[in-house]
Design an enzyme around this catalytic site. Structure first.
Site, short mmCIF file in Angstrom:
data_model
loop_
_atom_site.label_atom_id
_atom_site.label_comp_id
_atom_site.label_asym_id
_atom_site.label_seq_id
_atom_site.Cartn_x
_atom_site.Cartn_y
_atom_site.Cartn_z
N ARG A 63 105.62 -18.65 6.93
CA ARG A 63 105.39 -17.19 6.46
C ARG A 63 106.56 -16.23 7.22
NH1 ARG A 63 99.79 -14.95 6.25
NH2 ARG A 63 100.80 -13.32 4.86
N GLN A 97 97.75 -3.11 4.74
CA GLN A 97 97.15 -4.54 4.98
C GLN A 97 98.00 -5.74 5.30
OE1 GLN A 97 93.28 -4.85 2.21
NE2 GLN A 97 94.72 -3.71 1.02
N HIS A 115 96.18 -4.85 9.61
CA HIS A 115 95.86 -6.41 9.84
C HIS A 115 97.06 -7.06 10.76
CE1 HIS A 115 93.47 -6.50 5.84
NE2 HIS A 115 92.69 -5.95 6.74
N CYS A 145 101.80 -15.14 31.94
CA CYS A 145 100.75 -15.50 32.55
C CYS A 145 101.11 -16.90 32.85
CB CYS A 145 99.31 -15.39 32.14
SG CYS A 145 99.06 -16.44 30.53
N THR A 183 96.85 -3.71 -4.17
CA THR A 183 95.67 -4.36 -3.53
C THR A 183 94.68 -4.63 -4.33
OG1 THR A 183 94.16 -4.51 -1.44
CG2 THR A 183 94.77 -2.30 -2.59
N1 APR Z 1 103.26 -4.76 -8.30
C1 APR Z 1 101.91 -4.14 -7.90
N2 APR Z 1 100.75 -4.93 -7.85
C2 APR Z 1 100.88 -6.08 -7.98
C3 APR Z 1 102.07 -6.90 -7.87
C4 APR Z 1 103.23 -5.96 -8.25
N3 APR Z 1 104.68 -6.47 -8.59
N4 APR Z 1 101.86 -8.09 -8.00
C5 APR Z 1 100.51 -8.26 -7.78
N5 APR Z 1 100.16 -7.02 -7.62
C6 APR Z 1 98.57 -6.77 -7.28
C7 APR Z 1 97.71 -7.94 -7.98
O1 APR Z 1 97.26 -7.53 -9.22
C8 APR Z 1 96.51 -7.84 -7.01
O2 APR Z 1 95.58 -6.82 -7.40
O3 APR Z 1 98.56 -6.94 -5.86
C9 APR Z 1 97.07 -7.32 -5.48
C10 APR Z 1 97.18 -8.21 -4.58
O4 APR Z 1 96.01 -8.33 -4.07
P1 APR Z 1 95.51 -9.78 -2.96
O5 APR Z 1 96.50 -10.90 -3.33
O6 APR Z 1 94.14 -9.90 -2.91
O7 APR Z 1 96.25 -9.16 -1.60
P2 APR Z 1 95.68 -7.94 -0.74
O8 APR Z 1 94.62 -7.02 -1.55
O9 APR Z 1 96.64 -7.54 0.03
O10 APR Z 1 94.59 -8.69 0.11
C11 APR Z 1 94.04 -7.93 1.30
O11 APR Z 1 93.39 -9.77 2.10
O12 APR Z 1 93.74 -12.34 2.56
C12 APR Z 1 93.40 -10.93 3.32
O13 APR Z 1 94.25 -10.25 5.20
C13 APR Z 1 94.71 -10.58 3.70
O14 APR Z 1 95.68 -8.08 3.84
C14 APR Z 1 95.15 -9.28 2.93
C15 APR Z 1 93.87 -8.98 2.33
#
Ligand code: APR
Length: 244
Positions: A63, A97, A115, A145, A183
């Site tokens: 990553r 996040q 995070h 250390c 999110t």
């Molecule tokens: N524009 C806007 N939203 C988008 C796009 C885009 N181009 N592509 C995807 N998404 C949305 C998806 O519909 C989804 O709702 O972004 C969201 C991503 O959700 P997740 O994959 O669950 O990511 P996130 O919400 O950031 O996860 C939260 O979970 O695994 C842990 O620590 C990790 O920080 C992360 C946390």
């Protein structure tokens, strides 16, 4: 329709993996997301690191290399939030996040990585933090250390406490506007921020590709790609600001 914000209004913005998707980084829970091909239990918990640190390092090394690919750059959504901060100095806080550095590279300064950060590591033995833009391995020795096997990504794993939660709670209690961008609203405590902001009287807006798990908790929910939605939303906000 947005409420008219006073000149000393405060805006708290939560971002997730979706804001970085159009920069070329994967999300987690989309069908092509990270958790569709890797198990959280294998790479994103303290137990996973104790059980198989080599696998965890390989996951984050990949990553980190992906993030440092020159093709991966902040997108218009990141830049729009910087424009908002610059036009509304001291009144905008971004809580991300995401462990990528795209908000940082775009120029966001009032920013909390709740995070952690992929380009930072710390030693589990002596807690010393440092930057890391290369691969990490179990063989690496802490320069502070001099012990081996303790260096780990400065990333908050499941079961660990997110960073700077006091400051975030204070900001939510003081917010006039709360935005949630990219999110899925599946992971706490971030998924609970909309309720906290709402209880404090903030106007709450979700900007996401599709309705998140908490979409009905928001006053407004606008759906589409962040790189289009966020600049348009900020333009509307600043338009109001220009006349405030
Ligand atoms: N524009 C806007 N939203 C988008 C796009 C885009 N181009 N592509 C995807 N998404 C949305 C998806 O519909 C989804 O709702 O972004 C969201 C991503 O959700 P997740 O994959 O669950 O990511 P996130 O919400 O950031 O996860 C939260 O979970 O695994 C842990 O620590 C990790 O920080 C992360 C946390």
């Amino acid at each position: 329709m947005l409420p008219r914000l006073s000149g000393n209004a405060t805006i708290v913005i939560l971002t997730g993996a979706g804001i970085s998707r159009e920069s070329g980084l994967e999300t987690f829970r989309d069908p092509d997301g990270i958790w569709a091909r890797v198990r959280i239990e294998d790479v994103a918990t303290p137990e996973a690191f104790r059980r198989n640190p080599k696998l965890v390092h390989e996951f984050y090394n990949a990553r980190r290399r992906g993030l440092l690919d020159p093709a991966v750059q902040p997108n218009p959504a990141h830049h729009a939030l910087v424009a908002l901060e610059r036009r509304w100095p001291g009144r905008v806080l971004v809580v991300t996040q995401n462990i990528d550095d795209l908000h940082d590279r775009a120029g966001q300064t009032n920013l909390i990585h709740m995070h952690g950060e992929l380009l930072k590591i710390f030693c589990a033995h002596c807690r010393t933090e440092q930057e890391c833009r290369g691969d990490l391995s179990v063989e690496d020795i802490c320069p502070h250390c001099q012990r081996k096997g303790g260096l780990r990504p400065d990333v908050v794993w499941f079961g660990e406490m997110p960073y700077r939660m006091e400051e975030i709670g204070e900001a939510l209690r003081d917010a006039d506007l709360f935005l949630s961008i990219g999110t899925s609203g599946n992971v706490y405590p971030a998924a609970g921020f909309v309720a906290e902001a709402s209880a404090a009287g903030a106007h709450t807006v979700e900007l996401n590709l599709e309705p998140s798990s908490g979409a009905t908790l928001f006053d407004q929910a606008i759906h589409g790609p962040a790189s289009a939605l966020v600049p348009a939303f900020v333009a509307e906000l600043l338009g109001d600001r220009a006349t405030a």
